[in-house]
Design an enzyme around this catalytic site. Structure first.
Site, short mmCIF file in Angstrom:
data_model
loop_
_atom_site.label_atom_id
_atom_site.label_comp_id
_atom_site.label_asym_id
_atom_site.label_seq_id
_atom_site.Cartn_x
_atom_site.Cartn_y
_atom_site.Cartn_z
CB SER A 55 39.36 -25.89 36.36
OG SER A 55 38.10 -25.77 35.73
CD GLU A 84 39.30 -18.57 42.67
OE1 GLU A 84 40.32 -18.38 43.38
OE2 GLU A 84 39.24 -19.47 41.82
CD GLU A 137 37.14 -25.45 44.80
OE1 GLU A 137 36.90 -24.44 44.13
OE2 GLU A 137 38.00 -26.30 44.47
#
Ligand code: KIV
Length: 272
Positions: free
Chosen positions: A53, A123, A190
């Site tokens: 991020s 991920e 998430e």
């Protein structure tokens, strides 16, 4: 309740596992620089995520995809220098672990060597389980990430809620088991329904860290700039604003500009 994280000099994967066992919730925030990491560590945060991020909040990109391995290593080095106690995890950026297991393992080893972080985050589910197995076999702690995985934003068609239908929910439950079996020490969940996140958390022995995934996870993570209210334009439901730094900073800067323009700064006592 024994507060395991308060008694530890440096948090390890063992501490995090014990915290799940005794039901002590794990606190995690992102950081990308030395000063912020030092503040978080001094305040007693359990885990710091050097998130990709950084591509959004540090560099202003609209997705996390552009950030490079070199840039992630730079941010991770800055954070590492500010931390004594928290467990520091660095995201493997998009493209650094999807090409092949060998390429992913080389990149994982390089990030660990050059940044000094405690572990890496990747991920994906079953499709990257073999990659995770190889990286963990190299002695590198790996945190998984399921649900809304922002590196797949183009495949998902946006940043909406994930696993809100039966087929996707079942896949997530199979994925979390596969990641546990592959050797992950923790999993970020998430933007998925709270009931599914709780079910997934109860189904594994490793801790889950939620973001937009309700209160049934073993810990919580937020992006530091979001929870401090630095960005007026980004206010999703799952972010709680613990401060309004947008107002604090703009007021302070406006006062500084005015003082400079009016010749009020610096004063005699601020001069040599
Ligand atoms: O990069 C990041 O900040 C993350 C969190 C949203 C979990 O992956």
């Amino acid at each position: 309740m024994a507060y395991l994280s308060e008694t530890r000099k440096h948090i390890t994967t063992n501490t995090l596992a014990e915290m799940k066992t005794v039901k002590e919730k794990i606190s995690m925030l992102t950081a990308y620089d030395f000063t912020t990491a030092s503040l978080l560590d001094a305040t007693g945060i359990d885990m710091i995520l050097v998130g990709d991020s950084a591509a959004n909040v540090m560099a202003g990109h609209s997705t996390t995809l552009p950030i490079t391995i070199d840039q992630m290593i730079y941010h991770a080095q800055c954070v590492r220098r500010g931390v004594q106690r928290a467990f520091v995890v660095c995201d493997m950026p998009f493209g650094s672990y999807q090409i092949s297991v060998e390429d992913a393992t080389n990149n994982a080893v390089r990030i660990m060597k050059e940044s000094g972080v405690d572990g890496l985050k990747l991920e994906g589910g079953i499709e990257i389980a073999e990659t995770i197995r190889r990286i963990t076999n190299a002695g590198i702690p790996v945190c998984g990430h399921l649900g809304l995985t922002p590196q797949s934003v183009h495949a998902f068609g946006g940043y909406g809620l994930r696993a809100n239908n039966e087929a996707e929910a079942q896949k997530l439950l199979a994925d979390i088991k596969a990641l546990e079996e592959a050797g992950c020490f923790a999993i970020v969940l998430e933007k998925i329904p709270a009931t599914l996140a709780e079910q997934a958390s109860l189904s594994v022995s490793i801790p889950t860290i939620g973001i937009g995934a309700g209160n049934g996870c073993d810990g919580q993570v937020l992006v530091i700039d979001d929870m401090l209210g630095k960005n007026k334009g980004f206010q999703p439901k799952f972010v709680r604003h613990y401060a309004d730094l947008y107002s604090v900073i703009t007021k302070a800067v406006a006062q500084y500009i005015s003082d400079v323009k009016e010749g009020k700064f610096p004063a005699i006592e601020e001069s040599y």
